[in-house]
Design an enzyme around this catalytic site. Sequence first.
Site, PDB file in Angstrom:
ATOM      1  N   ASN A  98      29.313  34.233  39.815  1.00 29.67           N
ATOM      2  CA  ASN A  98      30.176  34.926  41.263  1.00 29.67           C
ATOM      3  C   ASN A  98      29.181  34.326  42.147  1.00 29.67           C
ATOM      4  O   ASN A  98      28.027  35.054  42.341  1.00 29.67           O
ATOM      5  CB  ASN A  98      29.897  36.555  41.188  1.00 29.67           C
ATOM      6  N   LYS A 150      29.814  34.740  45.343  1.00 32.01           N
ATOM      7  CA  LYS A 150      29.910  35.528  46.466  1.00 32.01           C
ATOM      8  C   LYS A 150      30.039  34.678  47.798  1.00 32.01           C
ATOM      9  O   LYS A 150      30.904  33.626  47.711  1.00 32.01           O
ATOM     10  CB  LYS A 150      28.827  36.523  46.622  1.00 32.01           C
ATOM     11  N   HIS A 191      34.687  44.795  42.666  1.00 30.89           N
ATOM     12  CA  HIS A 191      33.465  44.398  42.788  1.00 30.89           C
ATOM     13  C   HIS A 191      32.641  45.399  43.741  1.00 30.89           C
ATOM     14  O   HIS A 191      33.515  46.049  44.518  1.00 30.89           O
ATOM     15  CB  HIS A 191      33.052  42.913  43.496  1.00 30.89           C
ATOM     16  N   GLU A 197      30.641  45.231  46.014  1.00 26.40           N
ATOM     17  CA  GLU A 197      30.493  45.089  47.508  1.00 26.40           C
ATOM     18  C   GLU A 197      32.032  45.354  47.993  1.00 26.40           C
ATOM     19  O   GLU A 197      31.964  45.606  49.241  1.00 26.40           O
ATOM     20  CB  GLU A 197      29.944  43.311  47.860  1.00 26.40           C
ATOM     21  N   GLU A 211      28.314  46.848  36.225  1.00 30.59           N
ATOM     22  CA  GLU A 211      27.817  46.425  37.189  1.00 30.59           C
ATOM     23  C   GLU A 211      27.043  47.529  38.059  1.00 30.59           C
ATOM     24  O   GLU A 211      27.664  48.102  38.866  1.00 30.59           O
ATOM     25  CB  GLU A 211      28.361  45.187  38.082  1.00 30.59           C
ATOM     26  N   GLY A 216      21.589  42.430  43.222  1.00 25.41           N
ATOM     27  CA  GLY A 216      20.733  41.722  44.035  1.00 25.41           C
ATOM     28  C   GLY A 216      19.376  42.442  44.227  1.00 25.41           C
ATOM     29  O   GLY A 216      18.527  42.077  45.461  1.00 25.41           O
ATOM     30  N   SER A 276      21.228  41.573  38.274  1.00 25.54           N
ATOM     31  CA  SER A 276      19.937  40.689  38.194  1.00 25.54           C
ATOM     32  C   SER A 276      20.022  40.185  37.009  1.00 25.54           C
ATOM     33  O   SER A 276      18.712  40.385  36.413  1.00 25.54           O
ATOM     34  CB  SER A 276      18.879  41.806  38.596  1.00 25.54           C
TER      35      SER A 276
HETATM   36  P1  13P Z   1      22.830  39.523  41.081  1.00 26.72           P
HETATM   37  O1  13P Z   1      22.962  38.782  39.874  1.00 26.72           O
HETATM   38  O2  13P Z   1      22.589  38.793  42.361  1.00 26.72           O
HETATM   39  O3  13P Z   1      22.444  40.821  41.054  1.00 26.72           O
HETATM   40  O4  13P Z   1      24.453  39.952  41.260  1.00 26.72           O
HETATM   41  C1  13P Z   1      25.194  40.512  40.421  1.00 26.72           C
HETATM   42  C2  13P Z   1      26.549  40.619  40.937  1.00 26.72           C
HETATM   43  O5  13P Z   1      27.167  41.444  41.837  1.00 26.72           O
HETATM   44  C3  13P Z   1      27.692  39.529  40.206  1.00 26.72           C
HETATM   45  O6  13P Z   1      28.941  39.854  40.570  1.00 26.72           O
END
Ligand code: 13P
Length: 252
Positions: free
Chosen positions: A10, A12, A96, A98, A168, A174, A214
């Site tokens: 992803n 983002k 997601h 976010e 997640e 992150g 992560s």
């Molecule tokens: P990270 O791997 O940067 O922690 O992000 C995970 C994520 O949100 C994947 O959709």
Amino acid sequence: MPRTPLIAGNWKMNTTLAEAEQLATATVRAAADLLDREVMIAPPFTALAQVADTLHDSTVILAAQNICWAEKGAFTGEISPPMLKELGGTMAIVGHSERRHVFGESDALINRRVAGAMENQLVPILCVGETLEERESQRTTAVLEQQIRACLAEITVTDPAGLVLAYEPVWAIGTGKTATPEQAQEIHAFIRKLLTAMFEKDIASQIRILYGGSVVPDNVDALMGQEDVDGALVGGAALQADSFERIIHFNS
Ligand code: 13P
């Protein structure tokens, strides 16, 4: 029947067109010799068309980071299933963390996205996860059950390949704090049991459940070694060609 692992990147809100091209090319190369697993990337909307060209004739799956339920119309800021399919996209991330926490998307809205994707033969990757506060107050499974039941309300699954879940934990996204393989397995087993209560057993046992939060080269093998971890949804580490290459070459 074993579930085919899925490693999903992803991206983002990252990548210029030049960076997207480079990263997609590297991913195609890295995935070329892997026949026992699937690799997917979800670039930002602006790079979808270009990345679609790069993925043409490759085994790498193209996905969107979100998807609307409607075919077209007054939905500012959205893209539709036919728009994604026209480019050759076959999957879409929905719900997601976010989208939920930064943009306020509700379970009810996410449910419409899941339904719209499936009605259009796109595979939604439905993301769920608890916050740190919810985990610390022992509400993890209650929160996940609420999210999954609400986001999959009125959804019928006849083909287990047509739906993917991603666990997640919000506190792991992150942050560099990964769920331990045991924590991930415990929650994935819980989700599997819940799916078994909601759908036919044969279907529930084949739906893939990815872990995200992560995931990096150093922890992917242990996570993928867990019984109910069927793949990874990777953010930051999917933006570096060498780390994503190592992740898709996980050994479990
Ligand atoms: P990270 O791997 O940067 O922690 O992000 C995970 C994520 O949100 C994947 O959709």
